[in-house]
Each structure stands twice: as C-alpha cells, then as structure tokens.
Design a protein around this motif. Structure first.
Motif, PDB file in Angstrom:
ATOM      1  N   MET A 100      75.543  53.469  20.081  1.00 41.43           N
ATOM      2  CA  MET A 100      76.545  52.526  19.562  1.00 41.43           C
ATOM      3  C   MET A 100      76.709  51.341  20.520  1.00 41.43           C
ATOM      4  N   LEU A 101      76.707  51.628  21.814  1.00 36.00           N
ATOM      5  CA  LEU A 101      76.856  50.541  22.784  1.00 36.00           C
ATOM      6  C   LEU A 101      75.664  49.580  22.718  1.00 36.00           C
ATOM      7  N   VAL A 102      74.480  50.128  22.480  1.00 32.71           N
ATOM      8  CA  VAL A 102      73.300  49.266  22.317  1.00 32.71           C
ATOM      9  C   VAL A 102      73.520  48.320  21.128  1.00 32.71           C
ATOM     10  N   GLY A 103      74.015  48.863  20.025  1.00 35.45           N
ATOM     11  CA  GLY A 103      74.283  48.040  18.834  1.00 35.45           C
ATOM     12  C   GLY A 103      75.294  46.946  19.110  1.00 35.45           C
ATOM     13  N   LEU A 104      76.336  47.308  19.828  1.00 31.48           N
ATOM     14  CA  LEU A 104      77.393  46.343  20.160  1.00 31.48           C
ATOM     15  C   LEU A 104      76.833  45.215  21.030  1.00 31.48           C
ATOM     16  N   GLU A 105      76.002  45.577  21.994  1.00 34.00           N
ATOM     17  CA  GLU A 105      75.448  44.559  22.895  1.00 34.00           C
ATOM     18  C   GLU A 105      74.445  43.656  22.186  1.00 34.00           C
ATOM     19  N   ILE A 106      73.656  44.231  21.282  1.00 32.60           N
ATOM     20  CA  ILE A 106      72.687  43.401  20.557  1.00 32.60           C
ATOM     21  C   ILE A 106      73.430  42.411  19.653  1.00 32.60           C
TER      22      ILE A 106
END
Ligand SMILES: [Mn+2]
Length: 329
Positions: free
Chosen positions: A171-177
C-alpha cells in the motif's frame, strides 16, 4: 476525521456486512495503488469474517506486482482471487462489487461485471468523467484525494484494524507512486495514511526494491530526458524518437521532468502504436494539464493527463500541442 468521511466509512462497512460474495476490482493493467488498496480491503473484509475475491487476470501483471504476489504466497497470507472464467459462479442478488481506483466501466478489469452485479461501490480519486458508473449503492470519487490507498489506509485506521506488514508495504508503494513521492496532492491525510502504514510495519527496504527498475531502462530514460526543452517559462517538452514506446514510458519521463527547476508542467510526445502518437502530461499542481489534454481529445486529472492522436506525425502533434498551450494562455 470529518463527519463526512466517517459516514462514507460506516456505509462501506455496512454494505460489506450486508452482502456475501464480495468482489473487488481495480483497473486493467493494475498498479500498486489499485492492487494495494484491493489487498488491504480484502484483509479488512476477512476480519469481518467474510470472503472476498479480487478480480484478476494474471497475464497483465507487471514485474513488481508479480514479485509481490510471490511474496504473498511464500508467506502464506490470505489472498483470494477470481478469474474471468470463474466469476459468474459468484454472482447473485447478494453479490457486492467494490471498484477501486477507477470509475469508468471500460477501464475496469472485467467491465461486463458492472451490468451483472446489482450492488456496486466505487472509490476513486480521478477527475470525474462523464461516463462514470451511475448505478451504485455507494460512490466516493474525490479528485483531491492523493490515491486510493490513502482512502483505504485511513479506512483501516478508522476501523482500528491491523493488516500484515507485507500488505502495508504494498500500500505504501502505491501511495508513493501516485503522489510521485509525496510531491503531488499530498495533504495531512496523505501523511496520516503513510504514518499508519509504517506503524503497521511497512518495510522501507522492500518498498525500495519494489520501486527499483533495471539500470538499462534508467539510462535509456535519462538519454531521452536530456533532449527535453522549455517551451515557455514554466513548461517543458520531451519528444521521443520514432520508435514505439509504451504509455507508461511516456508517463514516467513526464513525471521525472517535474523535478527540474522552473518546470510546472511537463509533456512527452512519443509514438505508442504504428499510427498513434501519445502525449503524456504532468503538473506539479498549478497548471491544469487535464484541460490541455481534453482539448486534444484526451483526459485524466488536474496533475496527470494524456491523449492519443491518430494519423499524425510527431512534428504535427508537437505543433498541435504548442498551439493548444498558446490558446490556453
Ligand atoms: Mn490511483
């Protein structure tokens, strides 16, 4: 937490509890925002002692997502998917379909489901398109939201639930992208979502591994970026050679151009099929690139948009774009 968000969260919980056979679906060519929020939601639904199924066609996964799925399997975490060929068995009057990170029927992984399922929820952060899904039990489409993950992480936090650290990482990867590393549409709620994911154990090293790309594609991109130039005092343009590129190549170059001095909007023009030229546009938030792309037949959001133009040369498209920008002023 505003009362309005509480209402949305409560309605979502209510709908989940009222239905069986819950389907979760994001857009075609899924990314970490769509899939990350789908995975997070699946864990929450499971905590309500309900099964859910993520509608997925494996063939469309990019390498980082494939790697993520392998990690889920290796760690024996709860993860339920359904393929197109099996989904009809799950559909009856009590089926709930939750659509994440898109609100356009044609963009979803299995568009036909929208006609087959009576109970639909839509959660998205893209600018509302005129052909949005109109028949729904609950719809939350907010273009000022940074990402679908932001919604989902704050929902999980509101419920005071925990998810496995691996899901929190995705989820954090998605938020950062989606925020281009907290540069776009980032508010206190975005940081709150990120903070909660880190609290749940999101792993910064794994996150970076999932965001890593291979060196060749990095170097190739830098060579293309070298050729970009300012078209006025705050906009930059990069024109690719005549090779065929993928849409996401254009998008990632446009994103990278935003980090340079004076650049408030960036445009990348490149061939994306034999007879189609694509333009990808990005903005740091002062210039509405959606408006510019809409004039050229495309769409998107305020800070990220694109269009495709048929049967024109790259030079003709460049001229079209520059004329459109001049008109805009
Ligand atoms: Mn998204």
């Amino acid at each position: 937490m505003g009362d309005f968000m509480e209402q949305i969260f409560n309605s979502l919980t209510q709908l989940i509890k009222e239905h069986n056979n819950i389907l979760i679906m994001t857009h075609k060519n899924p990314d970490f925002d769509g899939m990350g929020s789908a995975l997070g939601l699946q864990q929450i639904i499971y905590s309500f002692k309900k099964e859910s199924y993520i509608c997925m066609n494996n063939s469309e996964l990019n390498n980082s997502l494939k790697k993520s799925y392998n990690l889920i399997k290796e760690n024996n975490l709860y993860f339920n998917v359904v393929k197109k060929s099996n989904v009809d068995k799950l559909i009856d009057d009590n089926t709930l379909l939750i659509i994440l990170d898109t609100h356009k029927k044609e963009m979803t992984e299995m568009p036909e489901l929208i006609d087959k399922v009576n109970n639909i929820v839509v959660i998205d952060h893209h600018i509302k398109n005129k052909d949005y899904i109109k028949d729904y039990k609950l719809s939350y489409i907010n273009e000022s939201l940074s990402s679908t993950v932001e919604f989902m992480a704050n929902y999980i936090k509101y419920l005071n639930k925990k998810i496995d650290s691996l899901f929190a990482t995705f989820m954090l990867v998605g938020l950062e992208i989606d925020t281009n590393n907290f540069r776009l549409k980032t508010t206190d709620k975005t940081y709150e979502a990120a903070a909660y994911l880190i609290q749940l154990g999101a792993d910064n090293i794994l996150k970076q591994e999932l965001l890593q790309e291979n060196k060749d594609s990095y170097v190739k991109r830098q060579k293309l970026i070298e050729k970009s130039f300012m078209i006025n005092k705050n906009m930059t343009l990069c024109i690719l050679d005549n090779k065929i590129y993928e849409n996401k190549d254009l998008a990632s170059i446009a994103e990278e151009l935003l980090q340079f001095e004076k650049v408030e909007a960036s445009f990348v023009i490149g061939r994306i099929a034999k007879d189609i030229i694509g333009i990808s546009a990005r903005s740091i938030g002062k210039i509405n690139v959606e408006e510019i792309m809409a004039k050229l037949g495309g769409g998107g959001h305020y800070t990220e948009a694109a269009t495709q133009i048929k049967e024109k040369t790259i030079i003709e498209v460049e001229r079209l774009l520059i004329d459109t920008i001049k008109e805009e002023k």
